[in-house]
Scaffold this motif. Structure first.
Motif, PDB file in Angstrom:
ATOM      1  N   ASP A 619     -10.105  -1.560  -5.729  1.00 13.29           N
ATOM      2  CA  ASP A 619      -9.509  -2.350  -6.842  1.00 13.29           C
ATOM      3  C   ASP A 619      -9.554  -0.690  -7.822  1.00 13.29           C
ATOM      4  O   ASP A 619     -10.240  -0.764  -8.528  1.00 13.29           O
ATOM      5  CB  ASP A 619     -10.486  -2.894  -7.703  1.00 13.29           C
ATOM      6  CG  ASP A 619     -10.209  -4.319  -6.516  1.00 13.29           C
ATOM      7  OD1 ASP A 619      -8.908  -5.211  -6.630  1.00 13.29           O
ATOM      8  OD2 ASP A 619     -11.549  -4.817  -7.058  1.00 13.29           O
ATOM      9  N   SER A 623      -2.846   0.109  -7.855  1.00  8.18           N
ATOM     10  CA  SER A 623      -3.647  -1.770  -7.691  1.00  8.18           C
ATOM     11  C   SER A 623      -3.104  -2.779  -8.017  1.00  8.18           C
ATOM     12  O   SER A 623      -2.683  -2.339  -9.191  1.00  8.18           O
ATOM     13  CB  SER A 623      -5.135  -1.657  -6.451  1.00  8.18           C
ATOM     14  OG  SER A 623      -5.766  -1.994  -8.095  1.00  8.18           O
ATOM     15  N   ASN A 624      -3.157  -3.652  -6.966  1.00  9.53           N
ATOM     16  CA  ASN A 624      -2.845  -4.930  -8.350  1.00  9.53           C
ATOM     17  C   ASN A 624      -3.863  -4.958  -8.842  1.00  9.53           C
ATOM     18  O   ASN A 624      -4.896  -5.034  -9.148  1.00  9.53           O
ATOM     19  CB  ASN A 624      -3.089  -6.094  -7.580  1.00  9.53           C
ATOM     20  CG  ASN A 624      -2.205  -7.261  -7.808  1.00  9.53           C
ATOM     21  OD1 ASN A 624      -1.398  -7.413  -8.946  1.00  9.53           O
ATOM     22  ND2 ASN A 624      -3.362  -8.556  -7.733  1.00  9.53           N
ATOM     23  N   THR A 647      -3.332 -16.543 -12.788  1.00  9.41           N
ATOM     24  CA  THR A 647      -3.134 -15.181 -13.504  1.00  9.41           C
ATOM     25  C   THR A 647      -4.052 -15.811 -15.446  1.00  9.41           C
ATOM     26  O   THR A 647      -3.829 -16.418 -15.297  1.00  9.41           O
ATOM     27  CB  THR A 647      -2.109 -14.522 -13.510  1.00  9.41           C
ATOM     28  OG1 THR A 647      -1.811 -15.690 -14.242  1.00  9.41           O
ATOM     29  CG2 THR A 647      -1.651 -14.305 -11.577  1.00  9.41           C
ATOM     30  N   GLN A 662      -4.796 -11.016 -12.526  1.00  9.10           N
ATOM     31  CA  GLN A 662      -5.072 -11.984 -10.733  1.00  9.10           C
ATOM     32  C   GLN A 662      -6.753 -12.105 -10.946  1.00  9.10           C
ATOM     33  O   GLN A 662      -7.316 -11.326 -11.231  1.00  9.10           O
ATOM     34  CB  GLN A 662      -4.988 -12.119  -9.826  1.00  9.10           C
ATOM     35  CG  GLN A 662      -5.345 -13.338  -8.968  1.00  9.10           C
ATOM     36  CD  GLN A 662      -4.417 -12.923  -7.623  1.00  9.10           C
ATOM     37  OE1 GLN A 662      -4.156 -11.464  -6.903  1.00  9.10           O
ATOM     38  NE2 GLN A 662      -3.863 -13.951  -6.290  1.00  9.10           N
TER      39      GLN A 662
END
Length: 873
Positions: A619, A623-624, A647, A662
């Motif tokens: 993370d 990154s997402n 989300t 998320q």
């Protein structure tokens, strides 16, 4: 004679009384001699001529008195006369005078001390020139605005001057040590706009980027008061700065509330946000300034539009830099409410003291009944006698207030300049001023009226003939006379004070023993402030922090280590916004605490992970976007359903874009901002997904042994990584001063006031019982002669005492239940104003003190000799 000449003569007579009297006497003697000369010329002898002249002239004393009436202030003469008489009366009864002065001095000392603290903390003027023409300006609803916006508004020249400031920190290299200090970053025209006075040297000049002005405290404590400090170089954040000036010893910053940074230095980077300080044009009002600011903000929006954001001109404000205007502008009303509560409490203490003195005065008036009756019988009006008695009360109140102000000066001088145990520099400088003088005069006048009117009226209400015939010692009076009512009132107020103080004591005990939702006993907080210029390259600071984490985790005795943007209960970051999820079309408006944390954060603080996972090394930036929420937020958004996998997001200012994350984990709720908060929602984001890191890095380390044994090793480890960084390492348990501050201050102040009220009320109860026993000596003797046992006498004395305590407690409990309701905002969960245990304890304390106060008079009563008592006069 004009009124001005008359007034002038009256003042001259007041200052030169002896000279006027001598001149008057000479004038009278001249007239007598002149008339005697005329009579002598007509054939009378000198002796007879003088006698005739005196007879024709009349009473010299009356003429002198009539002449003086044109020269002096009669009311002032009467007042001085009454005060002289009252002082002689008080000297004759020293015990009464000392007891009354002691009681009132405690009340006035507490009252004026809290007043001084309140005025200094909330209403003190900053150390600037003409503070009434300075104002704080906000645009776009932000307390601080980007430096380019400051430059634009300054160049618009809508004010006489515009400066900027920002509270910040810096690393000061002192020999081999690097220390973190608190600084005020200011624009280079700050001193010219504000007119801040200096003790010596000169201020920062426009265009200078390497000069600083240090505080008097920093000069004395960190630089040993070196007289050659001007021109000395200080290394701050790796750069040399020249000391050009020293602030005055009593310097109050524009931040207010006692905030005292170590030094001020120029703003060096355009990325710095600053607070606007505007010098208004002469005659410009705040509405005028707001209108000009609106035009400047409109132009700013046109030249520098903020895509997707609302116009800056929609959220503008202008408010003063001191007084109530600043308190409302800064939204400090809860603090105002707390100080208002303190003033009410010390007012109640003073009321108890006044009731005490009134009770003593009533007892003393009874013993002076014959004296007062004689004065009334020989022609004194009731008003004249009441005025005389009020003068005695005024004398007592004046002496007591002087003693109270003396206590105030001792207390405030002891704490003036002392740093409070907080993570930011707060020092209060209290100096006596005209506000204290006026307040003291008002307090003295109020004490004189409250403690003196009722006894004076009661003392002159009795019939003159009865007063002359009646032996004061034999007058019994009813069971519920004025003295008993006053004592019951004292006890009732004391119950309110004790209940308030006890609530805060329980609050402190609960706060220190409660579980904040994370472990503080095995955790260490290490703050490492990096020099920003050394980590200006993107990603370099993140690499350094990750390296430091790896080094810390390798230290023996360290179980886990992490880093956080916000340390719980010491700082806060929150938002209030409609929250968007993929589980519902609704957008509930929620108040959420925000924090950026690194991997192992929840493990380090022992916060239970209820579902999903912690953040990990994946993370990171790019990154997402992911988030971890607490169970309170999960219940608010998803009910009983599972939150992980959904989300969550919110719109950026302007509502054009939505930030979505998320949810990868759910953790248990804990305390974030204060120990008193309940059911707060929280959302965590990965520390290393944030591209902009703060120069101050807060490491949290979980130890496998006592944290104190690891402090030095952790300090050495971090210092080895960057010797230019300022490092502070301390156990988490000792770093919660800010969280405990409201409870500690409330417990200390209100507990002290409660104890003071209890002391005064017990003195009042003791005095009433002693007086009652003295007045009933003959009655007690007769009862014992007729066969009453000591137990029955004890029952009589204790019965009177317990009756007063019972009535006072009942009234006090009813008042306390109402008066303590507003305290809910200051109490931690688990402590409620209506807790029965609080009131049971209060009544128990009051009863115990009442029994102790009754014991002395009761023993005196059972020792009364019937034979002596029957002859008692």
């Amino acid at each position: 004679m004009s009124w001005t000449n008359e007034l002038s003569n009256r003042f001259r007579y007041l200052l030169r009384r002896n000279r006027f009297d001598a001149e008057l006497e000479d004038e009278i003697l001249f007239h007598l001699e002149a008339r005697a000369d005329e009579l002598e010329a007509e054939g009378m002898t000198r002796k007879n001529a003088l006698l005739q002249a005196r007879r024709e002239f009349g009473s010299q004393a009356r003429i002198q008195e009539d002449s003086r009436s044109f020269w002096h202030f009669q009311w002032l003469e009467d007042l001085l006369s009454d005060l002289r008489y009252g002082s002689r009366a008080l000297i004759r009864n020293k015990t009464f005078a000392l007891a009354a002065i002691f009681s009132l001095a405690l009340g006035t000392g507490a009252n004026t001390s809290v007043f001084s603290f309140t005025m200094e903390f909330l209403f003190s003027e900053p150390s600037v020139a003409d503070p009434d023409t300075l104002a704080i300006a906000r645009i776009g609803g932000r307390s601080h605005s980007p430096f380019p916006e400051y430059r634009f508004v300054r160049d618009a020249k809508i004010f006489a001057g515009l400066a900027g400031l920002r509270e910040s920190e810096a690393n000061w290299r002192n020999g081999n040590d690097t220390n973190r200090i608190h600084v005020l970053q200011v624009t280079d025209n700050y001193y010219q706009v504000t007119g801040t006075p200096l003790l010596m040297g000169r201020p920062i000049q426009p265009g200078e980027r390497n000069t600083v002005v240090i505080s008097h405290h920093f000069w004395q404590t960190r630089l040993n008061g070196n007289p050659d400090v001007l021109g000395r170089t200080l290394v701050l954040d790796g750069q040399p700065f020249l000391v050009t000036g020293v602030l005055t010893q009593v310097h109050r910053s524009l931040i207010g509330f006692g905030f005292s940074p170590d030094l001020s230095m120029p703003v060096l980077r355009d990325s710095t946000d600053v607070k606007f300080i505007a010098r208004l044009h002469p005659g410009m009002t705040h509405p005028d300034a707001l209108e000009r600011l609106r035009h400047a903000a409109d132009e700013l929006d046109r030249v520098y539009p903020r895509e997707g954001n609302e116009p800056r001109s929609r959220y503008l404000s202008i408010y003063g830099v001191h007084g109530l205007d600043r308190l409302t502008g800064e939204k400090f009303m809860p603090v105002v409410a707390f100080f208002g509560l303190l003033l009410v409490v010390v007012g109640l203490v003073l009321l108890v003291a006044c009731a005490n003195v009134a009770s003593l005065s009533l007892a003393r008036s009874a013993s002076r009944r014959q004296e007062l009756s004689i004065r009334l019988a020989i022609g004194a009006s009731r008003g004249r006698v009441v005025r005389q008695l009020l003068a005695e009360s005024l004398l007592l109140a004046g002496l007591s207030t002087a003693a109270g102000v003396g206590l105030n000066l001792m207390l405030t001088s002891a704490v003036s300049g002392m740093a409070l145990p907080l993570p930011f520099p707060i020092r209060i400088y209290i100096t006596p001023d005209w506000h204290l003088l006026v307040y003291s005069v008002v307090v003295a006048a109020g004490c004189a009226l409250v403690s003196g009117v009722m006894p004076a009226l009661a003392a002159t209400r009795a019939d003159v003939h009865t007063g002359l015939k009646e032996d004061a010692r034999q007058a019994s009076g009813g069971r519920w006379n004025l003295r008993n009512i006053l004592v019951a009132g004292q006890l009732a107020i004391t119950v309110v004070l004790l209940a308030t103080g006890l609530l805060f004591l329980r609050n402190l005990n609960q706060a220190t023993s409660m579980n904040p939702g994370f472990d503080v006993n095995s955790t260490i907080w290490a703050n490492m402030r990096l020099v920003p210029e050394r980590y200006a390259e993107p990603g370099r600071q993140a690499i350094a922090v990750q390296h430091a984490l790896a080094q810390l985790r390798a230290v023996p005795g360290v179980q886990a280590a992490t880093v956080t943007r916000v340390v719980p209960l010491n700082d806060s970051s929150d938002m209030r916004a409609p929250i968007i999820t993929d589980a519902s079309d609704k957008e509930p408006l929620l108040y959420i605490n925000l924090n950026n944390v690194a991997p192992d954060y929840f493990r380090t603080l022992a916060i239970p992970l209820l579902d999903g996972r912690e953040f990990n090394d994946a993370d990171r930036a790019g990154s997402n976007p992911v988030a971890i929420i607490n169970d309170e937020l999960a219940r608010s958004l998803f009910g009983q359903g599972r939150a992980v996998g959904h989300t969550i997001g919110w719109r950026d200012p302007g509502g054009q874009t939505i930030r979505r994350f998320q949810i990868v984990g759910v953790v248990a709720a804990s305390k974030y901002r204060s120990l008193g908060e309940e059911d707060r929602s929280a959302l965590y984001r990965p520390y290393f997904q944030n591209a902009e890191l703060e120069p101050s890095v807060a490491f949290l380390i979980r130890a496998t042994r006592k944290p104190e044994g690891l402090l030095r090793e952790i300090d050495r480890t971090l210092a080895a990584i960057d010797s230019s960084a300022a490092i502070e390492v301390k156990p988490m348990s000792s770093a919660l001063g800010l969280a405990f501050l409201p409870s500690r201050v409330g417990a200390a102040l209100l507990g002290t006031m409660g104890a003071l009220g209890l002391l005064l009320a017990s003195l009042g109860l003791y005095g009433v019982l002693v007086y009652a026993v003295n007045r009933r000596v003959r009655e007690i003797g007769i009862r014992m002669a007729l066969g009453a046992s000591p137990r029955q006498v004890l029952r009589m004395v204790f019965g009177q005492s317990l009756l007063l305590v019972g009535v006072g407690s009942a009234i006090g409990l009813a008042l306390a239940l109402l008066a303590t309701q507003p305290l809910t905002m200051f109490l931690v969960p688990g402590v409620h104003p209506t807790d029965v245990s609080t009131y049971v304890t209060v009544v128990g304390i009051l009863l115990a003190v009442a029994i102790l106060a009754t014991a002395g008079p009761a023993v005196r009563a059972v020792r009364v000799d019937p034979t002596t008592a029957l002859r008692y006069e």
